[in-house]
Write a protein that holds these residues in place. Structure first.
Motif, PDB file in Angstrom:
ATOM      1  N   TYR A 220       6.971  -2.518  -8.013  1.00 21.61           N
ATOM      2  CA  TYR A 220       6.201  -2.255  -6.799  1.00 21.61           C
ATOM      3  C   TYR A 220       6.711  -1.050  -6.029  1.00 21.61           C
ATOM      4  O   TYR A 220       5.949  -0.422  -5.287  1.00 21.61           O
ATOM      5  CB  TYR A 220       6.216  -3.484  -5.886  1.00 21.61           C
ATOM      6  CG  TYR A 220       5.206  -4.535  -6.260  1.00 21.61           C
ATOM      7  CD1 TYR A 220       4.076  -4.747  -5.484  1.00 21.61           C
ATOM      8  CD2 TYR A 220       5.378  -5.325  -7.391  1.00 21.61           C
ATOM      9  CE1 TYR A 220       3.139  -5.722  -5.811  1.00 21.61           C
ATOM     10  CE2 TYR A 220       4.455  -6.295  -7.737  1.00 21.61           C
ATOM     11  CZ  TYR A 220       3.335  -6.490  -6.942  1.00 21.61           C
ATOM     12  OH  TYR A 220       2.408  -7.445  -7.282  1.00 21.61           O
TER      13      TYR A 220
ATOM     14  N   ARG B  48      -4.972  -3.548  -3.637  1.00 17.50           N
ATOM     15  CA  ARG B  48      -5.481  -4.819  -3.129  1.00 17.50           C
ATOM     16  C   ARG B  48      -7.003  -4.900  -3.316  1.00 17.50           C
ATOM     17  O   ARG B  48      -7.698  -3.880  -3.166  1.00 17.50           O
ATOM     18  CB  ARG B  48      -5.131  -4.958  -1.646  1.00 17.50           C
ATOM     19  CG  ARG B  48      -3.634  -4.957  -1.367  1.00 17.50           C
ATOM     20  CD  ARG B  48      -3.362  -4.817   0.119  1.00 17.50           C
ATOM     21  NE  ARG B  48      -1.940  -4.769   0.410  1.00 17.50           N
ATOM     22  CZ  ARG B  48      -1.185  -5.826   0.663  1.00 17.50           C
ATOM     23  NH1 ARG B  48      -1.736  -7.031   0.669  1.00 17.50           N
ATOM     24  NH2 ARG B  48       0.106  -5.694   0.912  1.00 17.50           N
TER      25      ARG B  48
ATOM     26  N   LYS C 212       7.038  -3.871   4.454  1.00 16.13           N
ATOM     27  CA  LYS C 212       8.057  -4.813   3.991  1.00 16.13           C
ATOM     28  C   LYS C 212       8.962  -5.280   5.129  1.00 16.13           C
ATOM     29  O   LYS C 212       9.517  -6.386   5.078  1.00 16.13           O
ATOM     30  CB  LYS C 212       8.900  -4.164   2.888  1.00 16.13           C
ATOM     31  CG  LYS C 212       8.076  -3.779   1.664  1.00 16.13           C
ATOM     32  CD  LYS C 212       8.823  -2.842   0.745  1.00 16.13           C
ATOM     33  CE  LYS C 212       7.896  -2.332  -0.353  1.00 16.13           C
ATOM     34  NZ  LYS C 212       8.488  -1.226  -1.125  1.00 16.13           N
TER      35      LYS C 212
ATOM     36  N   GLU D 261      -3.685  -5.054   6.009  1.00 14.63           N
ATOM     37  CA  GLU D 261      -3.314  -6.248   5.241  1.00 14.63           C
ATOM     38  C   GLU D 261      -1.794  -6.383   5.123  1.00 14.63           C
ATOM     39  O   GLU D 261      -1.245  -7.482   5.214  1.00 14.63           O
ATOM     40  CB  GLU D 261      -3.952  -6.196   3.855  1.00 14.63           C
ATOM     41  CG  GLU D 261      -5.456  -6.390   3.872  1.00 14.63           C
ATOM     42  CD  GLU D 261      -5.981  -7.062   2.618  1.00 14.63           C
ATOM     43  OE1 GLU D 261      -5.242  -7.143   1.610  1.00 14.63           O
ATOM     44  OE2 GLU D 261      -7.145  -7.526   2.643  1.00 14.63           O
ATOM     45  N   ALA D 262      -1.107  -5.259   4.920  1.00  8.89           N
ATOM     46  CA  ALA D 262       0.353  -5.310   4.803  1.00  8.89           C
ATOM     47  C   ALA D 262       0.983  -5.776   6.108  1.00  8.89           C
ATOM     48  O   ALA D 262       1.942  -6.563   6.102  1.00  8.89           O
ATOM     49  CB  ALA D 262       0.889  -3.941   4.412  1.00  8.89           C
TER      50      ALA D 262
ATOM     51  N   GLU E  22       0.711  -9.468   6.467  1.00  7.08           N
ATOM     52  CA  GLU E  22       1.513 -10.227   5.509  1.00  7.08           C
ATOM     53  C   GLU E  22       3.025 -10.111   5.739  1.00  7.08           C
ATOM     54  O   GLU E  22       3.800 -10.671   4.963  1.00  7.08           O
ATOM     55  CB  GLU E  22       1.197  -9.766   4.086  1.00  7.08           C
ATOM     56  CG  GLU E  22      -0.197 -10.150   3.619  1.00  7.08           C
ATOM     57  CD  GLU E  22      -0.533  -9.577   2.254  1.00  7.08           C
ATOM     58  OE1 GLU E  22       0.348  -8.936   1.652  1.00  7.08           O
ATOM     59  OE2 GLU E  22      -1.669  -9.753   1.804  1.00  7.08           O
TER      60      GLU E  22
ATOM     61  N   GLN F  86       7.094 -11.973   3.831  1.00  8.99           N
ATOM     62  CA  GLN F  86       8.179 -11.298   3.125  1.00  8.99           C
ATOM     63  C   GLN F  86       9.375 -12.226   2.885  1.00  8.99           C
ATOM     64  O   GLN F  86      10.197 -11.967   2.009  1.00  8.99           O
ATOM     65  CB  GLN F  86       8.623 -10.058   3.897  1.00  8.99           C
ATOM     66  CG  GLN F  86       7.596  -8.930   3.878  1.00  8.99           C
ATOM     67  CD  GLN F  86       7.340  -8.403   2.481  1.00  8.99           C
ATOM     68  OE1 GLN F  86       8.260  -8.207   1.689  1.00  8.99           O
ATOM     69  NE2 GLN F  86       6.074  -8.169   2.159  1.00  8.99           N
TER      70      GLN F  86
ATOM     71  N   ILE G 197       9.113 -13.383  -0.605  1.00  9.75           N
ATOM     72  CA  ILE G 197       9.532 -12.339  -1.540  1.00  9.75           C
ATOM     73  C   ILE G 197      11.059 -12.280  -1.613  1.00  9.75           C
ATOM     74  O   ILE G 197      11.643 -12.139  -2.704  1.00  9.75           O
ATOM     75  CB  ILE G 197       8.956 -10.976  -1.115  1.00  9.75           C
ATOM     76  CG1 ILE G 197       7.427 -11.038  -1.043  1.00  9.75           C
ATOM     77  CG2 ILE G 197       9.418  -9.881  -2.055  1.00  9.75           C
ATOM     78  CD1 ILE G 197       6.759 -11.343  -2.354  1.00  9.75           C
TER      79      ILE G 197
ATOM     80  N   ASN H 118      12.305  -7.106  -1.114  1.00 12.36           N
ATOM     81  CA  ASN H 118      11.674  -7.093  -2.438  1.00 12.36           C
ATOM     82  C   ASN H 118      12.461  -6.356  -3.502  1.00 12.36           C
ATOM     83  O   ASN H 118      12.040  -6.335  -4.667  1.00 12.36           O
ATOM     84  CB  ASN H 118      10.305  -6.426  -2.336  1.00 12.36           C
ATOM     85  CG  ASN H 118      10.398  -4.911  -2.327  1.00 12.36           C
ATOM     86  OD1 ASN H 118      11.205  -4.333  -1.588  1.00 12.36           O
ATOM     87  ND2 ASN H 118       9.605  -4.256  -3.151  1.00 12.36           N
TER      88      ASN H 118
ATOM     89  N   GLY I   8       6.410  -7.730  -5.123  1.00 13.15           N
ATOM     90  CA  GLY I   8       5.356  -7.458  -4.162  1.00 13.15           C
ATOM     91  C   GLY I   8       4.403  -8.610  -3.993  1.00 13.15           C
ATOM     92  O   GLY I   8       4.698  -9.753  -4.360  1.00 13.15           O
ATOM     93  N   TRP I   9       3.234  -8.287  -3.471  1.00 11.36           N
ATOM     94  CA  TRP I   9       2.333  -9.322  -2.980  1.00 11.36           C
ATOM     95  C   TRP I   9       1.790 -10.233  -4.072  1.00 11.36           C
ATOM     96  O   TRP I   9       1.365 -11.350  -3.791  1.00 11.36           O
ATOM     97  CB  TRP I   9       1.187  -8.686  -2.189  1.00 11.36           C
ATOM     98  CG  TRP I   9       0.308  -7.741  -2.945  1.00 11.36           C
ATOM     99  CD1 TRP I   9       0.530  -6.411  -3.146  1.00 11.36           C
ATOM    100  CD2 TRP I   9      -0.944  -8.029  -3.560  1.00 11.36           C
ATOM    101  NE1 TRP I   9      -0.497  -5.852  -3.867  1.00 11.36           N
ATOM    102  CE2 TRP I   9      -1.430  -6.820  -4.127  1.00 11.36           C
ATOM    103  CE3 TRP I   9      -1.722  -9.180  -3.695  1.00 11.36           C
ATOM    104  CZ2 TRP I   9      -2.632  -6.748  -4.825  1.00 11.36           C
ATOM    105  CZ3 TRP I   9      -2.926  -9.106  -4.380  1.00 11.36           C
ATOM    106  CH2 TRP I   9      -3.374  -7.900  -4.936  1.00 11.36           C
ATOM    107  N   ARG I  10       1.829  -9.809  -5.346  1.00 14.13           N
ATOM    108  CA  ARG I  10       1.349 -10.674  -6.428  1.00 14.13           C
ATOM    109  C   ARG I  10       2.486 -11.354  -7.192  1.00 14.13           C
ATOM    110  O   ARG I  10       2.229 -12.090  -8.147  1.00 14.13           O
ATOM    111  CB  ARG I  10       0.500  -9.864  -7.418  1.00 14.13           C
ATOM    112  CG  ARG I  10      -0.832  -9.440  -6.873  1.00 14.13           C
ATOM    113  CD  ARG I  10      -1.824  -9.066  -7.952  1.00 14.13           C
ATOM    114  NE  ARG I  10      -1.275  -8.213  -9.012  1.00 14.13           N
ATOM    115  CZ  ARG I  10      -2.012  -7.485  -9.842  1.00 14.13           C
ATOM    116  NH1 ARG I  10      -3.342  -7.502  -9.725  1.00 14.13           N
ATOM    117  NH2 ARG I  10      -1.464  -6.743 -10.763  1.00 14.13           N
TER     118      ARG I  10
END
Length: 376
Positions: free
Chosen positions: A9, A16, A172, A241-242, A245, A249, A252, A282, A343-345
């Motif tokens: 990432y 996204r 992050k 979106e980041a 979210e 973290q 993560i 991350n 990361g996000w996935r």
């Protein structure tokens, strides 16, 4: 082969779904943001709405955001645009900073990857010329977070400007340009799950910049050229979106800690760089001396797992990291390090798949058992 596992990432994050959808809608529209007719006004509205979203990510005002082609251009604009001839950079900056200023003074870092603030104060005090200091917020290879606010205080005391490459940190960790005290801050969309080829330089109040690209008066005359509307729209969605979210973290960070715990169980002799310092949640960079980075990256790729050997901005080349060398790593350690970035996935299954494949490399190493028993 099972589903491919993407653990790179920090090189680029998967786009996204909301970003892809927004960009597709933007591409379906026609209009130059500089045109005064309704098509141009529609395009301009999309650009300005995205600017607001990007500004909100770093608690800036929209007019402070100048869109660029990415983090590299943002860094180059910051380093050349102020007109200051004296440049001071940390030894662990990204190549887009170091190579933009090859004659710059270089600040050392500790073995934990933290910039030496005492050396900074001493260096700025030694030369009265107005300086531009560049210190990244978080290192792209180790994830180590730098004391940027403290560096900003030192810079102000000596009349210096401070540029901060926040490309890896954005999305992050929480960002506030005012709290950091920086004059210039670089961002890049594709690290957030946005499109590649779009970034931004956030510019402090009343700071005049000499543009890299000259032509029209776009971006408040800081960057000429017709704006990339679809990419800017995607950047805005990714930033929003980041930001939403950021509370996630913690999940993560738990995945990263799980990975590092199992790495140490498999190879107690492995060195995790920056483990004692504040880090991005991350990022994990570790060296297992005895097997070159390139060999590990290639073997993992054959197993369907994508990691890197550090920065991914050198045209696909794998070379010993200047960051790890600056932290005191030996040539063998630097040449044996890999970076795993989540990361996000990312999921626990991804971590398990990585450990399974990486452990296979370790157990195939000659004399591995005796190495582990001696390390114990």
């Amino acid at each position: 082969m099972d589903r491919a596992v993407y653990l790179d990432y920090n090189a680029t994050a998967p786009a996204r779904p909301a970003v892809i959808a927004a960009m597709a809608r933007a591409l379906a529209l026609c209009g130059n943001p500089s045109s005064v007719h309704q098509f141009g006004r529609t395009a301009r509205r999309q650009v300005e709405e995205a600017r607001e979203r990007v500004a909100a990510l770093v608690h800036a005002r929209p007019e402070q955001v100048t869109f660029t082609s990415g983090g590299t251009e943002a860094n180059n604009l910051a380093l050349t645009g102020t007109g200051r001839d004296r440049l001071v950079l940390s030894a662990i900056e990204h190549d887009s900073v170091l190579r933009a200023a090859p004659e710059a003074e270089i600040l050392p870092v500790s073995t934990d990857g933290i910039v030496d603030l005492a050396a900074l104060a001493e260096g700025l005090g030694r030369d009265p010329r107005p300086a531009l200091l560049s210190v990244m917020l978080a290192n792209n290879e180790t994830g180590v977070i730098q004391p940027v606010a403290e560096a900003a205080e030192i810079a102000r005391a000596h009349g210096a400007l401070l540029h901060c490459d926040a490309v890896q940190a954005a999305g992050k960790v929480p960002l506030d340009i005012t709290a950091l005290g920086v004059d210039l801050l670089s961002l890049s969309a594709h690290k957030l799950g946005g499109p590649q080829g779009i970034g931004a330089l956030v510019v402090g109040d009343d700071l005049a910049l000499r543009p890299l690209l000259r032509g029209g008066g776009q971006e408040r005359s800081r960057r000429a050229g017709t704006e990339n509307v679809a990419a800017i729209v995607g950047f805005g969605v990714a930033a929003e979106e980041a930001a939403a979210e950021l509370p996630a973290q913690g999940r993560i960070a738990q995945l990263r800690d799980r990975l590092e715990r199992r790495v140490r169980e498999t190879a107690p002799e492995a060195r995790v760089f920056g483990a004692a310092s504040p880090r991005l949640p991350n990022t994990s960079c570790f060296a297992w001396a005895g097997m070159p980075s390139e060999t590990q990256v290639m073997a993992l790729d054959l197993a369907g797992i994508a990691v890197s050997a550090g920065s991914a901005c050198s045209s696909g080349k794998v070379r010993a990291s200047h960051v790890l060398r600056a932290m005191g790593a030996t040539v063998e350690e630097a040449g044996s390090a890999i970076r795993v970035s989540l990361g996000w996935r990312s999921t626990e299954v991804d971590i398990d798949r990585f450990i399974e494949a990486w452990s296979g490399l370790v157990t195939q190493r000659p004399n591995h058992r005796s190495d582990r028993s001696s390390a114990a």
